[in-house]
Design a protein around this motif. Structure first.
Motif, PDB file in Angstrom:
ATOM      1  N   PRO A 137      29.928  45.509  42.122  1.00 19.84           N
ATOM      2  CA  PRO A 137      30.537  45.938  40.856  1.00 19.84           C
ATOM      3  C   PRO A 137      31.915  45.333  40.597  1.00 19.84           C
ATOM      4  CG  PRO A 137      29.746  47.815  42.154  1.00 19.84           C
ATOM      5  CD  PRO A 137      29.774  46.627  43.050  1.00 19.84           C
ATOM      6  N   HIS A 138      32.521  44.714  41.604  1.00 16.66           N
ATOM      7  CA  HIS A 138      33.909  44.261  41.499  1.00 16.66           C
ATOM      8  C   HIS A 138      34.029  42.871  40.894  1.00 16.66           C
ATOM      9  CE1 HIS A 138      36.232  47.432  43.558  1.00 16.66           C
ATOM     10  NE2 HIS A 138      35.110  47.664  44.216  1.00 16.66           N
ATOM     11  N   ASN A 139      35.226  42.602  40.375  1.00 15.90           N
ATOM     12  CA  ASN A 139      35.599  41.284  39.875  1.00 15.90           C
ATOM     13  C   ASN A 139      37.004  40.970  40.393  1.00 15.90           C
ATOM     14  OD1 ASN A 139      37.561  42.562  38.121  1.00 15.90           O
ATOM     15  ND2 ASN A 139      35.867  43.053  36.733  1.00 15.90           N
ATOM     16  N   PRO A 140      37.529  39.761  40.165  1.00 14.32           N
ATOM     17  CA  PRO A 140      38.859  39.432  40.700  1.00 14.32           C
ATOM     18  C   PRO A 140      39.957  40.406  40.288  1.00 14.32           C
ATOM     19  CG  PRO A 140      37.741  37.428  40.040  1.00 14.32           C
ATOM     20  CD  PRO A 140      36.863  38.567  39.596  1.00 14.32           C
ATOM     21  N   LYS A 141      39.887  40.941  39.067  1.00 12.59           N
ATOM     22  CA  LYS A 141      40.912  41.890  38.640  1.00 12.59           C
ATOM     23  C   LYS A 141      40.858  43.178  39.454  1.00 12.59           C
ATOM     24  CE  LYS A 141      42.614  44.597  34.730  1.00 12.59           C
ATOM     25  NZ  LYS A 141      42.436  44.952  33.287  1.00 12.59           N
ATOM     26  N   SER A 142      39.671  43.760  39.596  1.00 18.77           N
ATOM     27  CA  SER A 142      39.558  45.017  40.340  1.00 18.77           C
ATOM     28  C   SER A 142      39.882  44.824  41.816  1.00 18.77           C
ATOM     29  CB  SER A 142      38.158  45.615  40.173  1.00 18.77           C
ATOM     30  OG  SER A 142      37.161  44.801  40.760  1.00 18.77           O
ATOM     31  N   LEU A 143      39.529  43.662  42.360  1.00 21.67           N
ATOM     32  CA  LEU A 143      39.856  43.383  43.755  1.00 21.67           C
ATOM     33  C   LEU A 143      41.363  43.224  43.947  1.00 21.67           C
ATOM     34  CD1 LEU A 143      36.971  40.866  44.476  1.00 21.67           C
ATOM     35  CD2 LEU A 143      37.164  43.181  45.400  1.00 21.67           C
ATOM     36  N   SER A 144      42.027  42.641  42.962  1.00 20.20           N
ATOM     37  CA  SER A 144      43.484  42.514  43.016  1.00 20.20           C
ATOM     38  C   SER A 144      44.139  43.889  42.950  1.00 20.20           C
ATOM     39  CB  SER A 144      43.984  41.640  41.869  1.00 20.20           C
ATOM     40  OG  SER A 144      43.476  40.325  41.962  1.00 20.20           O
ATOM     41  N   ILE A 145      43.609  44.759  42.088  1.00 22.94           N
ATOM     42  CA  ILE A 145      44.137  46.123  41.993  1.00 22.94           C
ATOM     43  C   ILE A 145      43.939  46.863  43.307  1.00 22.94           C
ATOM     44  CG2 ILE A 145      43.718  48.375  40.905  1.00 22.94           C
ATOM     45  CD1 ILE A 145      43.192  46.860  38.287  1.00 22.94           C
ATOM     46  N   LEU A 146      42.774  46.711  43.914  1.00 21.74           N
ATOM     47  CA  LEU A 146      42.508  47.348  45.203  1.00 21.74           C
ATOM     48  C   LEU A 146      43.499  46.869  46.254  1.00 21.74           C
ATOM     49  CD1 LEU A 146      40.730  49.086  47.068  1.00 21.74           C
ATOM     50  CD2 LEU A 146      39.289  47.067  47.413  1.00 21.74           C
ATOM     51  N   LEU A 200      35.278  55.118  49.081  1.00 26.78           N
ATOM     52  CA  LEU A 200      34.600  55.117  47.793  1.00 26.78           C
ATOM     53  C   LEU A 200      35.567  55.454  46.664  1.00 26.78           C
ATOM     54  CD1 LEU A 200      31.248  56.908  48.736  1.00 26.78           C
ATOM     55  CD2 LEU A 200      31.571  54.472  48.277  1.00 26.78           C
ATOM     56  N   ALA A 201      36.495  56.376  46.929  1.00 23.02           N
ATOM     57  CA  ALA A 201      37.482  56.746  45.916  1.00 23.02           C
ATOM     58  C   ALA A 201      38.429  55.583  45.629  1.00 23.02           C
ATOM     59  CB  ALA A 201      38.267  57.970  46.376  1.00 23.02           C
ATOM     60  N   LEU A 202      38.844  54.881  46.671  1.00 21.01           N
ATOM     61  CA  LEU A 202      39.687  53.688  46.489  1.00 21.01           C
ATOM     62  C   LEU A 202      38.985  52.652  45.630  1.00 21.01           C
ATOM     63  CD1 LEU A 202      41.310  52.884  49.964  1.00 21.01           C
ATOM     64  CD2 LEU A 202      42.522  53.073  47.784  1.00 21.01           C
ATOM     65  N   SER A 203      37.743  52.377  45.963  1.00 21.54           N
ATOM     66  CA  SER A 203      36.972  51.380  45.232  1.00 21.54           C
ATOM     67  C   SER A 203      36.785  51.792  43.774  1.00 21.54           C
ATOM     68  CB  SER A 203      35.614  51.176  45.911  1.00 21.54           C
ATOM     69  OG  SER A 203      34.810  50.268  45.191  1.00 21.54           O
ATOM     70  N   ALA A 204      36.445  53.062  43.548  1.00 21.66           N
ATOM     71  CA  ALA A 204      36.244  53.538  42.182  1.00 21.66           C
ATOM     72  C   ALA A 204      37.523  53.443  41.373  1.00 21.66           C
ATOM     73  CB  ALA A 204      35.734  54.982  42.203  1.00 21.66           C
ATOM     74  N   ARG A 205      38.636  53.802  41.968  1.00 22.70           N
ATOM     75  CA  ARG A 205      39.920  53.707  41.266  1.00 22.70           C
ATOM     76  C   ARG A 205      40.233  52.258  40.884  1.00 22.70           C
ATOM     77  NH1 ARG A 205      43.491  55.982  37.846  1.00 22.70           N
ATOM     78  NH2 ARG A 205      45.559  55.056  38.118  1.00 22.70           N
ATOM     79  N   ALA A 206      39.989  51.338  41.803  1.00 29.69           N
ATOM     80  CA  ALA A 206      40.239  49.930  41.521  1.00 29.69           C
ATOM     81  C   ALA A 206      39.353  49.428  40.385  1.00 29.69           C
ATOM     82  CB  ALA A 206      40.007  49.094  42.775  1.00 29.69           C
ATOM     83  N   LEU A 207      38.117  49.891  40.339  1.00 28.42           N
ATOM     84  CA  LEU A 207      37.192  49.469  39.294  1.00 28.42           C
ATOM     85  C   LEU A 207      37.574  50.012  37.925  1.00 28.42           C
ATOM     86  CD1 LEU A 207      33.866  49.925  41.273  1.00 28.42           C
ATOM     87  CD2 LEU A 207      34.639  47.770  40.272  1.00 28.42           C
ATOM     88  N   ASN A 208      38.180  51.188  37.892  1.00 24.75           N
ATOM     89  CA  ASN A 208      38.460  51.853  36.626  1.00 24.75           C
ATOM     90  C   ASN A 208      39.889  51.697  36.129  1.00 24.75           C
ATOM     91  OD1 ASN A 208      35.782  52.959  36.421  1.00 24.75           O
ATOM     92  ND2 ASN A 208      36.349  54.490  37.944  1.00 24.75           N
TER      93      ASN A 208
END
Length: 304
Positions: A117-126, A234-242
């Motif tokens: 589900p991730h992209n470079p933006k969400s991975l950078s946020i994570l 999972l919460a970390l990942s979801a936050r980064a995605l949103n």
């Protein structure tokens, strides 16, 4: 919006102290499955097939200390969903019953989150979120100093600096920042994998985000901790995605327990009864007061 319950994950649990076959039998009992393949040497896996046809692998792990004359083993779960957490907890309880231990500091728990589900933006946020709170994460999870030096190293400031300044828009650019140069086919044992947050598998066929901070403090397996660690990831990942953005500036605090709890609840959404046990395990080792930023109020009133 992507919820934590929608994401897939896998877990690796390193163990010591008992034969691999005994662990496999416990996994079979915990899943309601059966041992379908047994190998006696090397990294070949003893395989347990559960009622859904998924393979749980129990593998030799030479990085784990020999305890009670037995080599270390690693349980590698199949791809799991949120509803499978209870099954994994049952496995952990059964493995504990056969006296397997998660010896500190040679054993740890690694959690892999599906990166699809991730992209470079969400991975950078994570990456920025983890970097900002990483000192608290290390303290909250009591990462052993030896593991912190070797197998669970902090994130590179240079990498974060590049992410913040250049804002990678493609997977290739993120790859260049992570490895220092574009590495199309990173090897399994590339040394950069030994980070608390490991991006190596993003660029391999595995396609996961790996978080390596976790352990069984004191060596005893604990099903509640396993659940807490999964929910946290999972919460970390979801936050980064949103999230639209994230700060990378390090947390400075004189009340670590309060700050970490607020982050879990307010930022990561780990509030309510569902995450009560997770909040307990994720903050219990931190100093401070989880309820009051500056300590409980003192009474200034007088009596007549």
């Amino acid at each position: 919006m992507v919820t934590m319950q929608e994401q897939k994950f896998g877990v690796e649990i390193e163990l010591a102290g008992v034969p691999r076959r005994r662990i496999a039998d416990a996994v079979a009992e915990g899943t309601g499955g059966r041992v379908t393949a047994t190998h006696q040497s090397g990294y070949d896996a003893t395989i347990v097939t559960d009622p859904e046809g998924r393979e749980w692998k129990i593998m030799n792990d030479t990085s784990i200390a020999i305890i009670n004359g037995h080599k270390g083993s690693e349980i590698v779960t199949p791809i799991l969903t949120y509803t499978d957490i209870s099954t994994l907890q049952n496995v952990v309880r059964k493995v504990r019953e056969v006296r397997a231990i998660a010896h500190t500091p040679s054993c740890s728990v690694h959690i892999h989150i599906d990166s699809a589900p991730h992209n470079p933006k969400s991975l950078s946020i994570l990456a920025k979120m983890v970097y900002k709170n990483e000192d608290l994460i290390f303290d909250a999870l009591k990462v052993h100093p030896e593991r912190r030096r070797r197998y669970t190293r902090p994130m590179d400031e240079e990498f974060i600096g590049k992410v913040v300044k250049r804002r990678p828009q493609t997977k290739q650019k993120l790859n260049e920042m992570w490895f220092g140069q574009y590495l199309e086919h990173p090897t399994r044992y590339d040394s950069r994998r030994y980070k608390g947050l490991n991006f190596n598998n993003l660029f391999r066929s595995i396609g996961t985000l790996e978080l390596r901070y976790f352990n069984m403090h004191g060596g005893k397996l604990h099903a509640g901790k396993i659940k807490a660690y999964i929910q946290f990831c999972l919460a970390l990942s979801a936050r980064a995605l949103n999230a639209r953005s994230a700060s990378h500036r390090k947390i400075q605090t004189d009340n670590p327990k309060f700050n970490f709890r607020v982050w879990l609840v307010s930022t990561l959404g780990m509030k309510g009864e569902e995450f009560k046990t997770a909040r307990y395990h994720l903050t219990r080792y931190l100093p401070g007061n989880s309820a009051w930023r500056h300590g409980p109020p003192t009474s200034t009133g007088t009596t007549s």
